[in-house]
Every structure is written in C-alpha cells, then in structure tokens.
Enzyme design. Structure first.
Site: not given
Length: 546
Positions: A302, A375, A425
């Site tokens: 990430e 995301k 994440c």
C-alpha cells in the site's frame, strides 16, 4: 461453606457462591473483575491463541449476568466485560495515534479507551437481551448459554455493518491458530466460528446449577468437546484431500521494503524509498526455493509509490524500467508482466479541492496504467472523518481532506494473468465484502501498510483475517505489507511463504490456483450464519425451568 447461597429460581441461583459473592461485592471490585474477565479473553485471539482462557472468561461473564439484579444491570456488566475485551485487544491503536502525537497530543491516552467504550455496547446489548428474555420466559441456565451465544454472534455481525463497520477481532479468529482449525470457515465463515466458540466456551457455566445438570453436561460434552474435535478432524481431512495447486508458469515477487512510517512521506526520502522497491524487485532471483525463474508479477505494498502515480510519468517510467529489465533477463519472450502497487491517485474534483484515492495500480510494459482499483472501505478517523459536522477535530492522519471512496469490491482483468480482486489494508477484515460476486476473481491481492501498528499484536490480527478470507472464499491471498506480514496464502489458508514482521526482503513464489469447488460460505454468504443463530435461539426456548 455452602456451595450455594441463593435458592433455586432466584437471582444468582445459576452462579457459584464464590462468584456470587464477588459480583455482590463493592462496586470497584465488581468493575475490576468484569474488565479483567474481558481482558483475559483477548489471550485467545491472535497472536497468542490461548483458547482455554475462554472457559474461564465466558462462564465468568455468564455467572455475572446470572447474579445481576435486573436486565439493565446485566447490560452494564456486559459493557464492562466488553470494555476490557476491546481495550486490551486493540491496545496497539495507541501506537498509530502516537505517530501523530504532535498534532493531537490529547488523543494519545484517550483513543483506545474511547473506541473500546463504544464497541463494548455491542457486547452489552448481547448481555442485556439475553437476561431480559431469559427472565421474561423463565429459561434454565442452559438456555442462557444458547441465547448468549446467539446474541454475541449477532452483535459481532452488526459490529461489521454499523458506521461502515469494524469487525476486527471476532471471537472466531482464534480458529486461525492452525490450518486444520481454519477449515470450518469455508462452511460458516468467521462469525459462524464465533457462534461455535461462544457456545463451546460458555456451556460449562450451566453446570453450576444442580437443576438440569445432567442435561447441561450432555450439551457441554457435545458442543464443547465433540463438535470442535469433529470440525478440526474434518478440516484435517480437507487439507489432506486438497494439496496446493499452482497456476502454470506464473511467478510473483512480493517486495517488503520495511519503511518506517515516520520516513514514508518524508520529502527528503521519497526518491530513495521508491528506488528501494525497484532495486529489491530486480535483486537475485533464486530465493529459498532455489528457483531462478523470472517473475511475471511484482507486488508492492500500500502506497509503496509515494507519489500521485497517475500524474507522475517519471515514476511510471521507473516502473517500466523494472519490467523491461525483468523481460531482458527472460530473453524478451514477449510475456506480459506487471507491477501491482499501492499508490495515491489524484483526479479533478467538483470544486477547487481535488479528489484523492488510495489505489492499486496495475502498471504494464512502457509504464502503461493497465487498470486501477480505488479503496472503497475507508478507515474511519484515518482516511475520512465520520460525523465531520459534529466532531470538533480533524482525522488522525495528516491533511484536512478525506479520501474519496471507490466502488467495490471489483475484479481487475489483466491480459495473461488470472482475474484478481484487490483489497487495500483493512478491507480484508470484512468477510462479506471481499469479492465481486458478478465477476469472481481467481485470487485476492491485499496490499497494506501495517507500519502504523509497530511491533504489536495488530499486524498478527490483521494477517489472521487474511487467512480466514482465503478459506472462506476458497481463493489464494497474496499479501504485500510494507513492514510485514507479507505472505502467499493458498485457498485453504496454508502459508506457502511469508516475510515476518519487521523484516526487509522479497518473497518469490508461484501463484496458487483457487480451490477446486466454491466453498459453502462463498456460495451462500451469511445465510448459514443466521441459521446457526436461529437454531441457538430455538434451542434456548426449549430450556424452560421445570
């Protein structure tokens, strides 16, 4: 000393005398004991996996509920247990807040207690509803256990939905202790395993009351011993019947550069840290396996690229150089190669402020952006500020604006590579939101930066969630974490290779294939879970006092 001090059917009759005296004691002793029972339960979670503590903590909680004078009192006893459970289970959040201590110093001692206080209400609701129904319909102690297991599980599921959800550390995550114990997640998911766990660990509490003890003993043997052993035995057989299979000629390399969070966004270090990822990608090919085949996929974590990658042609060109060098090593055979990396994506907004996305980029030959994923499950208080108009402070991370929310989950289709479902994440912690059901991927990619958590239990808990998702969906999970734990996980949760927390290195492995058949959980989702909850409720109804 009498074994019992409350007459049959009275409040406290289902509680052993020593516990009854404790829960009738002065308020400080009662409060401390309940918080301590909740804290003790966290030892069953990753990374400790000391499951036997639940046979003390959950019966202790159930006895505390039995000794409560009212259902409202039981609610607050459940809250105290929940406060201990979440405060000790999520202690590592303090380390993340400390990294921004210069901006919000007052929040350092308050963040974990405030979060634990809010999350504790889910356990409090389970406790209060259990006692309200049990006392209204005069259910026996065995009924309390089944009711509580059902409400605990329902509360965990709701916790994963409310205010975007935070299903971190469900009780069922203790089943990630070993590959054989992981396998039942393919049937009922992690929340189903929470139901089995709450029931198995809570049933010994029903043995305290002589009335119906024989029936309680039978249920305890069946659900606390026989059922878990049967599930583990089934899991061992499933592992033996399905050895890991691999995609033909598809090699990947995970880069774990181990960049400290305090260095990650430093203007003076950005170029050097970006170059570190490129150099590690082209390091010696032969790893611990001795295999010197050139990788097809290079996976970076990430925000491994500390630039807005869609606007930075120089950064994309440097990535293209990595792919060109890999192709040259392989004789320029024309095979498609990609770098899959986390990076920021910046686009024009509706007004003067631009939109910022936490994204995964698939970069192909020549630095071409083949596809991107944004995301969609953002971290509250970290990537966006919930209730912004009501709360008097900004989000914990630097910058005043919120990240924009993507549409997901979504499957990326890259030429020459099996379709992949990216997750950024903590998106990996949501069991029911990791795959696009209309376009199901063949593998999951989880890029993350756990440097926020330091060398604590947080990264291990996060990693356990990734293994559970692999088993639930029957899909391999490739995990690239900035500071660890990076891993290749097969569709049955077996770890094919890993880089430990705090290590710097690369992991080069073949990409596993998905499981031979779609799992029950992947096919039906939480439908079996609600069936388990309903069965627990119906069984509790049969446990009327004679």
């Amino acid at each position: 000393m009498n074994a019992r001090i409350a007459p049959p059917g009275a409040v406290g009759a289902d509680c052993p005398a020593p516990f009854f005296r404790l829960f009738l004691a002065t308020t400080p002793r009662r409060v401390i004991s309940l918080i301590a029972l909740g804290a003790l339960a966290t030892l069953a979670l990753p990374p400790a996996f000391v499951a036997p503590v639940l046979f003390v903590s959950l019966p202790g909680l159930l006895w505390a509920l039995a000794a409560a004078p009212t259902a409202a009192a039981a609610f607050w006893r459940g809250w105290l247990f929940g406060f201990g459970f979440f405060a000790f289970g999520l202690y590592w959040i303090t380390f993340a807040v400390m990294l921004e201590a210069d901006r919000l110093p007052w929040l350092v001692p308050l963040a974990v207690p405030a979060l634990a206080a809010g999350l504790a209400f889910f356990i409090a609701l389970a406790a209060g509803l259990t006692e309200a129904i049990l006392r209204r319909f005069a259910l026996a102690p065995l009924g309390r256990v089944f009711l509580f297991a059902g409400f605990w599980t329902l509360a965990e599921w709701v916790r994963g939905q409310v205010l975007t959800g935070f299903p971190w550390n469900p009780l069922g995550s203790l089943w990630a202790a070993a590959p054989a114990t992981l396998q039942p997640a393919a049937l009922v998911g992690v929340f189903g395993l929470s139901a089995v766990t709450a029931l198995a660990a809570g049933l010994p509490a029903a043995l305290a009351n002589p009335s119906g003890r024989r029936r309680a003993l039978g249920a305890t043997l069946a659900f606390s011993l026989v059922l878990p052993l049967a599930l583990i035995g089934w899991g061992a057989g499933r592992l033996a019947a399905q050895p890991t299979a691999y995609q033909p000629d598809l090699r990947l390399r995970i880069v774990q550069a181990n960049v400290a969070q305090t260095h990650k966004w430093s203007p003076d270090l950005r170029r050097r840290l970006f170059r570190r990822h490129a150099e590690m990608s082209l390091g010696p090919l032969a790893g611990s396996t001795g295999d010197d085949r050139v990788p097809t996929l290079f996976v970076w974590p990430e925000t491994a690229v500390p630039y807005a990658l869609n606007r930075d042609a120089a950064a994309r060109g440097a990535i293209a150089d990595v792919l060109a060098a890999a192709a040259a090593r392989d004789g320029d055979d024309g095979r498609a190669r990609y770098v899959l990396t986390g990076a920021l994506r910046v686009t024009p907004g509706d007004g003067p402020i631009e939109d910022i996305w936490n994204s995964v980029f698939a970069i192909g030959g020549g630095g071409t952006v083949v596809d991107t994923y944004d995301k969609f499950h953002l971290v509250p208080f970290g990537e966006f500020m919930p209730l912004r108009d009501w709360l008097p402070f900004e989000k914990l991370t630097a910058g005043t604006g919120d990240f924009s929310r993507g549409t997901g989950p979504r499957t990326l289709t890259l030429p020459g590579v099996p379709p992949v479902g990216p997750l950024v994440c903590f998106e990996i912690i949501f069991p029911d939101a990791v795959v696009d059901r209309e376009n199901r991927p063949d593998w999951l990619l989880n890029v993350t930066n756990d440097a926020w958590f330091g060398l604590t239990a947080g990264p291990y808990q996060h990693f356990a969630a990734a293994r559970l998702r692999a088993v639930e969906q029957g899909l391999p999970v490739i995990r690239a974490a900035n500071t660890g734990i990076s891993a290749v996980i097969d569709p049955l949760g077996r770890i094919i290779g890993r880089l430990g927390l705090g290590e710097t290195g690369v992991l080069t492995r073949d990409l596993p294939k998905p499981a031979r058949e779609m799992t029950t959980y992947a096919r039906w989702g939480d439908v079996p879970l609600f069936g388990l909850i309903l069965c627990a409720m119906l069984f509790s109804w049969r446990c009327r006092r004679g």
